[in-house]
Structures are given as structure tokens and as C-alpha cells.
Enzyme design. Structure first.
Site, short mmCIF file in Angstrom:
data_model
loop_
_atom_site.label_atom_id
_atom_site.label_comp_id
_atom_site.label_asym_id
_atom_site.label_seq_id
_atom_site.Cartn_x
_atom_site.Cartn_y
_atom_site.Cartn_z
N MET B 290 0.81 -1.21 0.00
CA MET B 290 0.00 0.00 0.00
C MET B 290 0.85 1.26 0.00
O MET B 290 0.43 2.29 -0.53
CB MET B 290 -0.94 0.00 1.20
N TYR B 425 -9.93 5.56 -2.94
CA TYR B 425 -9.31 4.23 -2.79
C TYR B 425 -7.85 4.32 -2.30
O TYR B 425 -7.31 5.40 -2.18
CB TYR B 425 -9.49 3.36 -4.03
N GLU B 426 -7.33 3.18 -1.93
CA GLU B 426 -5.98 3.11 -1.35
C GLU B 426 -5.91 3.89 -0.04
O GLU B 426 -4.88 4.48 0.30
CB GLU B 426 -4.97 3.66 -2.35
N GLY B 427 -7.03 3.92 0.71
CA GLY B 427 -7.12 4.73 1.94
C GLY B 427 -7.66 6.11 1.58
O GLY B 427 -7.01 6.85 0.84
N GLN B 432 -5.48 9.16 5.07
CA GLN B 432 -4.10 9.62 4.82
C GLN B 432 -3.72 10.70 5.83
O GLN B 432 -2.62 10.70 6.40
CB GLN B 432 -3.95 10.18 3.40
#
Lengths: 566, 566
Positions: B290, B425-427, B432
Site C-alpha cells: 500500500m 481508494y488506497e485509503g 491519509q
């Protein structure tokens, strides 16, 4: 997640924030008593919640389509429109002489916003008709008023505006549509128009097009533009429909959103039209229509924001994720921040729109030039900030939904796609900002400074009870005043280069003003807490924006097209 | 309006702004000479311009579809992917031991961004494979590396990440997918996963799923999660494909955009999997993947912004409207302001991503903990700010197009719709920001303050040559430092409540830093002019954001769910 009209919030804002009682105190609007207004908002709310809200998704899933040259509207829209028309909701502010209710524009603004929140694409239809009614009331002759207004107000017929042509968008003066005198009181109108919202509909018996066109000998530019009424079917003097006119829908645009609203390319092929007003006065009449419509489009932004907000709030209350105390994501600080931001922004934008409407009503009721100037100054702010808030809040609504926000089934994405056009049509938000720093400051800033005087005086008075909030609003208004004073010393090039951040900063400060009023009314309640959020967290944005403004266009136009392509 | 890879801009940033020569000075990356890098970027640019760019609209017009249980990809994507794979572009940073080029991540970041700008939906496929390669390089055993890495690096097979389940989105620890030991070195993996990007594709011979699941006796939460390789077809030890595994694509999501990228609901029904790493170490391995992917997604945002910018610039150069000197709308001050903002934001976000990549490369090449900490600190900023810029720039791209922006045919709307998911997406970008103010400040802010020291020292040195710009950057960094110091004294609740504005303010200041470097390199050129625009107009945003941050969560959680529903 059904839409619920925020009737009690409107009541609060009318009573405590935008000074609607002044309108009710005028002779013209004496019948708009608190009880009447409450009843109107409540009934309109029911229509929105029960009839229009359930149609919102239909507009997206079953888009309007052009079938055999006629627009077939989305599933359920015909019934929804019928309910709007039967309830008398098409034009509640219209003149009672022709069947209107004669209610204040302020009430119409609230009702329009609720309808937009419930189903934006369908609401656009009566909103356009309202603009046409406004134009006819001001510029139509008696025969035209008698023929068209009752049908438009009742919703039997609908109205459109035909301005844009492929080569003439923001530059309306470049249009080339022609009108030739037939010698019998009518004109033959020929040309193509694009972006004609609701250019046709299967749920009205006639569609009345207001078309901007040029007479053969007309001068170039906006002075050569005249306005024509060009109905789909030509009515006799009693309003009975006669033959079809020489006009047609060529195609519908394939848009990013607002699929329930057919956006038509219209072709007029020697269509029979009637001139409205004098030759060359078309832009003036069109501006009447557009002023009303700009406020209405600002309200569309706020309505869409409200719909998106309710949607996101419901999701945040249901979605379980992580270990927060309540287990649902509304317990997460960042989700709470987003929801509070959305709600606070809606209050700010809604209050600006309502204050603009109050000013219009007061201007009409009293003839007072100050009220009229205030309304004129607030109009571009109501349009641009209202629609910017619509875009930003629906964007946050997607984010609150996380991954589900990107999936169409939730409906969050539809708000985001639908509302985007409101920042573009009825004059892009850049055009609004240029209007504000150009035409609307031609009074030497008088209207602007009167607003700032009001904000500062109230903040000054509030320092006793809400010292930190009042001080922050006062300081922001003062910084804005200094920047406005500086801006007035600048030429138009300098003003236009930073018009957008100036408009946004002004809206920010106005938002602080209304939130402060809300906090004064309800210091220990939800509005007080929300005002603290807005004033401490969102209002500070003004300082960066005003720093941007004070750069003027220095260094802006020095960035050449070659630099941009580098 | 074809996409043109900004190769010379990358060369400029690598040379003058993000200090890439340090990477080239390491032993590990000694072969990445300026000539080599230039050749790589140029070749990649050709692929993007000639092969991928022309596929961008296909992804939208001919979405990926599930046909007979298999994903049929968009028209032309198979050929496009073949070109990517044949050129060796799937994973240019991968280990040469298994067929990779071993190039610095910085170069891969540039290439990935160009590919994203050309065709975001197709680019996502190799980006995911890169993440899988990264995870295997770090956590796979030798046999698994030998079997999978050559196929993934060559692009013969593709890779996916299977994290999310309906009840476990941002809260990955809540996942319930099961893995039962078969006693033969394999596990039977059972469960449903959602939001699986490129869960299937018809242009690769095998799809390798990395799946997070729990062993029967695993503890609750993230400590009980293990990682499994679950291929679509089970290969023998030589990589020859054997029987189909017990997994299938149940459905594709109906999304707002990125239609060329199939977002799959995956069902694993006792599918054969191989554990990667130790039991319970799944999250650690997933974080490796990730971290890489977060930087990659940030680059997707920048790439989409570049595509949207080029699109808008081309339109502004062509569209005639009004009476401006050039007649085209690029001569209008407000359009110029939008284009300059877009370009300036892209430089800021791109430089953050490249600096993050340089730091990762330096951390790998030297093992220096400071570089590693710098990379870790910059990663959430690169992801969140890069994707926020993607959304904001594509939003402005629509606005520059005026009414045409809302019409799908222009392609402006597609950028706006496609890029929206990258902020999720991806957090999500909220996650973040929480990572940044939480885990990334656990060093007492050391990495953050080292960055601020660097910014202030350079600004101090620049005061001799660019006094006003240098002073503005120094002041902004100092205000940020004071706020960061204050933030470190706060508990997590206070930090999380304003994590998003803090991240954005940090990105704003970093943007000022990189623009100042660009201005120093080219004071009289396009970069100098753009830096002046950014530093005088956009950088001031930090002050409002930091005022927001200093509110902490005071008054935030006091806004109750009832208040929000009022």
C-alpha cells in the site's frame, strides 16, 4: 434515503437571520403572514418529500430521450409535474392578476430550493417558466400577458430561454439568429440554438420559447438583439392551440448529469414569433429573466447541497466502521468535520440567497433604490457561491460515502454529477464574479460598503455576548473592506484577474455574518455550535483569498499562452 | 486533443527541483545516468502519446463488461496492454534478478504518472501489479518469487489486491474472509471481497490475487490477518497454467467513472492459496504494497490533472468568444487565472510525489533512516494532495470548457468523473491525513521539522535573489512550524479533528518550496512566472487552513448527530 424538506430551518432563517419580517411589514406583501408562509412551506415540503424526492433517481436511470422528434420525459416526471402544477407551485410569486399567488420572492426562493433538493432535473422546468413569466410581466404587452401568463402560471404551458448559439455562449452579443418582419405583427425566426434546457416536454401542451434574434438591419453586438416569443404550437387569442410552429428539437445533449432534464439543440426554421418590447431591447428583457434565474440557479446549488448532505448524513448514521464510541462513522472526527462543514456551508449559501430575495422583495414593495442595489449586488454572489457550495458539498457527500460514493447505486454520485452544471449555466461563475467587480461596483461600491457597515455594526453589538465570534466576523469584514477599497482604485483588467477570489471572500464574510446572527438567536443551541464551527474554521479562508485579490492581475497575464504550453 | 507526455517538465523537476542527482550518485542506482533516464522518459512518453492516450475515451465509451463470468475489456485495451508489457513498462523499478529494470522509483513514478495522464483506467492495471511485485519482493519466499515475479514483471500475468469486504472498508481489521490449512502447504480461502480493481482481464493469461484472510484460530483485529497468493489459474512450479481455481467474479460495480477499469466483486470458494510471510503478518505485507500504491495513486491524481489541464488548455486556445485581444478565451483574465492555477497546482503535487520517490530511492540505496522517515512522512501527502489536485484541476478543466464541459463528448467530464475515486481508494484522503498526524508524527515530528528546516534554510538563502517570494515561503513555513509544534502537544482526538486541513497546509507550503526552487532555476522564465503566481496567490491559503487546525477538535464533537439532523 428520502429527501426531507428543511421547513423548520427555513422558518428559523426567515425569522432570525434574513429579516423577512420587513417584507411582511410592507403593504404589498401584507398577506404573507407568518401563518400563511408556514402553511405554504409545509405544503410545498410535502410535495417535495412525497412526490418529487422519489423521482430523483428516475431522472438518472431513465433519462429524457428524443423519440420521433418529441422529448419523452423520465418515468414518473409527468405525474410529478402534474402535482406541481395542480398545487399551484409553478410560480407562486407570479402576479395574482393572471392567476399567481403574489407571494414574496423570498418564499418562492425557499420553495424552489426545496424542489431542487428533492429532484433537481424536474425542478428546472418550472424554474425556467418562472423566468419567462417574470420577463413577460415586465416587458410583454397586455395582449401577450393575457394570452400567455395564465397558461404559464397554471403550468399548462412551460417556458424556455433561447440564448446560446454555438459561436455565442458567454458572448451573447455574437449571436446570429435572424428575425424577419412578416408585416402582420409577426416575425419569421430562423437559426439554431444550443443548450436549451427543457426545450420540449411531453407533460405540457405547449412549450413557449423566448428567443433572442436579430432583425435584418440590426447593429452588431448586444444592441442589435431583440426578443421574440416563439411557441411550439401557435395559439389563437383565447389560448386554443393551433398549428405546429416551424421549429424542432434537433437532438439532446449527452451530458455528465441532470439526465432527467432534456438539453436540446433547437432549430427555428422561419418559425412564427412575436416581438417582446422594442427592437434592440432584447438583452434588457433577457436580463430581467436572467436576474430572477440567477438567484434561482443559486438556489439549485443550495438545494442539491441539502439533498447531498441529507444523503451523506443518513449514510454516516448507518455505516458501521472501526471502534468509535457510536460504532457508526458519524463518530469519526473527520466524518464529523465533513458533515459540519457541509451543514455550515449550506446555511451560509442559503442565507445569502434568502437575503438576496428579501432585498428583491423590499425593492419591489418599497421602490427603494438601496434595496434594489443590495439585491443587484447579492445576485451574482447568490448564484456563484450557491452553486460552488452545491459542487463542494456534493463532493464531500461522495467522500463521506467512501468507496460507496463512487458507486452509482447510492445516489451520492448523482448529486455530484447533476449539480456541476449549475456553476456553468445562467452565466458561468467567472462571469458572475466579473459582473460583481464590474457593473455591481459602478456605484463606487456603495451597496458593498452598506453591507459591510451592517456586518460590522452587528458584530460590534455582538461583542458583548459572543466576543470571540463577533470579533472574528468584524475583523474579517474590515479586511474585506480594505480590499474592496483597494479594488475600487484598480482598472477592470486588475479587477477581472481576481474577481473569483473576491466574490468568494465576500461570500465567506457574509456567511460569517449570517452565522453570527444564528448564534445570537440560539447561542446554546445547534445553530450556535454550528456558527462557532463556521466562524473559527471556515471563515479564516477569507484571508488567503483576499491576499490573492490584492495581487490584482500583476503577473497573471505575464504568464503567456506559451508559458502555459511549456 | 491528444495527450502529450510532459517529458521536458519531468527532466526540469528531476534536475532542478527534487534533487534526483542524489539518487544517481548512489551505487545502487549508478546506472540511472541522465542519458538513460532521458531515454526511458522519452520512450515511455511515446507509448503514452501514441498508444495509451488514444484509448482514454474507449474506456468510457466501451466499459469493461462481465460476459460469461469473464471480464471483457474495453476496445483497444488488449493491444494497449500488450504494448505496455512488451516495452517492459509494467514494472521498471522491479528487481533485475527477476527480469525488472531496477530503475529508481523516481523514474517509475514519472512513467506511471504519464501513463495515468494518457489513460487512467488502463494504467491502473500495471500499477496494481507493481504493488504486488513489491509485496512479493519483500515478503515472498524464494520459490514464490521465482514462480511469480518473472510473469508479473513481464506483464504476462497481472496482480490484484483483495482487502475490502462489505463490512470492512477503512477498518480492514474487521474482515472475515477465512483461510483453512489444507495440510499440503496450501490453504483454502473462502469469502467475498469487494472493490477489486482489475479483478479480471482478458489480456493476461493469469490474474494473481493477493487476499487478506484469517486462519481459523486467528485473533480478532489486524493482528489476526494473513496474506495469501490466490491465482486465477493454478500454475505448476515452472509457471505452466493448470486448473482454474475456485474463485470468480460475481459482478462489476456500476461506477461514476473509470469505466475502463473493471471493479469486481470477487468470490473465493475454498480457493487454493499460498501464505505469504508468517501467520498474522498480512497487514505488514499489505502495508508494503500500500505504501508503494499510495504514492502511485497520488501520481494518478497528478496524471489525471495533467490530462485535464492539457485538454482545457487546448480548448482555451481554440475557443473564440468575446472581444479579448487574442479573440480566444485564453485571453480572458479569469480563464488565464484558472489555467495558471491548474498548472501551478500540478507542479506542486508532482514535485511532492517525485520528492517522496527520491526519498524512497535514497532510503533503499543508503539505508539511511532519515531518508526513510522523510519518505514515510511524504507518502500520505503525496497521495492525498496529488488526488485532491486531480479532482480540483479536472473540476477547473470542466469550468474552462463552459457549457461544453458538461457535455460528455469533449472528454473534460470524463477526467472529472474518473479521477474522483483516487481520493477514496488506497485509503481515503481522510485516512491519509490521520496517518500523517498520527503515526507519521510519532517520531516527535522529527521528519516534519527536518523538512521545515530545509524549506526555511533554502528560503533564507533565496532572499538575496528573490526577496518577496523567498520571504513569503519562509513565513509560511514558520507559521506551519508553530502549528505543527502545537499539534504535537495535542492528543489524537484533537489531531484527527483537523488532520485534513493540516495535511493540506503542509502540502501548500511544500508547493511553495518547490516553486521557489523552480523560480531560482529559471527566474526569468516560465517557471519563475508560475512560481510567482503560486506563491503570491495560492500559498496564502495556508493561513486559513492553519487557523482551522489550531481549533483542534474544540467545538467539533460538540456538534452532535442531533445537531446535524436539526
Amino acid at each position: 434515503m428520502p429527501y426531507r424538506s428543511p421547513v423548520s430551518e427555513f422558518t428559523f432563517l426567515l425569522d432570525k437571520v434574513v429579516g423577512f419580517s420587513a417584507v411582511q411589514g410592507t403593504e404589498r406583501f401584507a398577506e404573507a403572514t407568518p401563518d400563511t408562509v408556514q402553511a405554504v412551506l409545509t405544503e410545498a415540503g410535502k410535495l417535495c418529500d412525497e412526490v418529487m424526492g422519489p423521482l430523483q433517481r428516475n431522472g438518472d436511470l431513465d433519462p429524457a430521450a428524443l423519440e420521433n422528434g418529441v422529448v419523452r420525459t423520465s418515468d414518473g416526471f409527468a405525474g410529478g409535474y402534474e402535482a406541481i402544477a395542480e398545487g399551484g407551485w409553478v410560480a407562486i410569486a407570479a402576479d395574482p392578476e393572471h392567476g399567481g399567488m403574489g407571494l414574496p420572492l423570498t418564499v418562492a426562493t425557499a420553495v424552489n430550493e426545496m424542489m431542487a433538493g428533492a429532484c433537481l432535473s424536474l425542478q428546472l422546468n418550472p424554474l425556467l417558466t418562472q423566468g419567462q413569466i417574470e420577463a413577460l410581466e415586465h416587458h410583454g404587452d397586455d395582449a401577450m400577458k393575457a394570452l400567455y401568463l395564465p397558461k404559464l402560471i397554471s403550468g399548462e404551458w412551460s417556458g424556455t430561454m433561447n440564448l446560446t448559439e454555438p459561436q455565442a455562449g458567454s458572448d451573447v452579443g455574437a449571436l446570429t439568429c435572424k428575425a424577419v418582419d412578416n408585416g402582420d405583427g409577426t416575425f419569421a425566426v430562423t437559426g439554431q440554438k444550443i443548450y436549451i434546457s427543457w426545450g420540449d416536454a411531453d407533460f405540457v401542451s405547449n412549450v413557449c420559447h423566448l428567443v433572442l434574434a436579430r432583425l435584418p438591419d440590426a447593429p452588431a453586438g448586444t444592441r442589435g438583439i431583440s426578443l421574440f416569443m416563439v411557441p411550439k404550437y401557435i395559439p389563437d387569442a383565447d389560448g386554443n392551440l393551433g398549428p405546429a410552429n416551424s421549429l424542432r428539437v434537433v437532438s439532446l445533449e449527452h451530458k455528465m448529469g441532470l439526465h432527467g432534464s432534456p438539453t436540446c439543440v433547437m432549430s427555428f426554421e422561419g418559425a412564427t414569433g412575436w416581438m417582446i418590447g422594442a427592437p434592440g431591447s432584447g438583452m434588457k428583457a433577457m436580463f430581467t429573466m436572467m436576474n430572477n434565474a440567477r438567484l434561482g440557479v443559486g438556489g439549485q446549488g443550495v438545494g442539491a447541497a441539502e439533498g447531498a448532505y441529507q444523503h451523506a448524513l443518513a449514510y454516516a448514521n448507518e455505516r458501521v466502521q472501526g471502534k468509535s464510541p457510536e460504532r457508526t462513522i458519524i463518530g469519526h472526527a473527520d466524518v464529523r468535520r465533513m458533515l459540519a462543514t457541509m451543514k455550515a456551508e449550506i446555511l451560509a449559501a442559503r442565507s445569502i440567497a434568502l437575503d438576496c430575495a428579501v432585498s428583491l422583495d423590499m425593492g419591489r414593495a418599497t421602490g427603494d433604490a438601496d434595496w434594489q442595489a443590495r439585491a443587484a449586488f447579492l445576485t451574482p454572489i447568490a448564484k456563484a457561491f450557491g452553486t460552488d457550495v452545491g459542487c463542494a458539498v456534493s463532493e464531500m457527500g461522495v467522500q463521506v460515502h467512501g468507496g460507496m460514493g463512487f458507486i452509482e447505486e447510492t445516489g451520492a454520485a448523482q448529486y455530484y454529477r447533476d449539480v456541476r452544471v449549475t456553476a456553468i449555466y445562467e452565466g458561468t461563475n467567472g462571469i458572475q464574479a466579473m459582473d460583481m467587480v464590474g457593473r455591481k461596483l459602478m456605484d463606487g461600491g456603495e451597496a458593498a460598503f452598506r453591507l459591510l457597515d451592517e456586518i460590522e455594526a452587528e458584530a460590534e453589538a455582538a461583542k458583548a455576548t459572543l466576543p470571540d465570534l463577533a470579533e472574528a466576523v468584524w475583523e474579517a469584514a474590515e479586511t474585506l473592506r480594505e480590499t474592496a477599497e483597494w479594488l475600487l482604485t484598480q482598472d477592470m483588467a486588475n479587477r477581472f484577474g481576481t474577481a473569483v477570489p473576491f466574490l468568494r471572500a465576500f461570500a465567506r464574510v457574509l456567511g460569517g455574518h449570517y452565522h453570527l446572527r444564528a448564534a445570537i438567536a440560539e447561542p446554546e443551541g445547534a445553530h450556535g455550535r454550528l456558527a462557532r464551527f463556521y466562524i473559527t474554521r471556515l471563515l479564516p479562508e477569507h484571508s488567503g483569498l483576499l491576499a490573492h485579490v490584492r495581487s490584482g492581475d500583476a503577473g497573471l497575464m505575464e504568464i503567456t499562452p506559451d508559458d502555459l504550453a511549456a
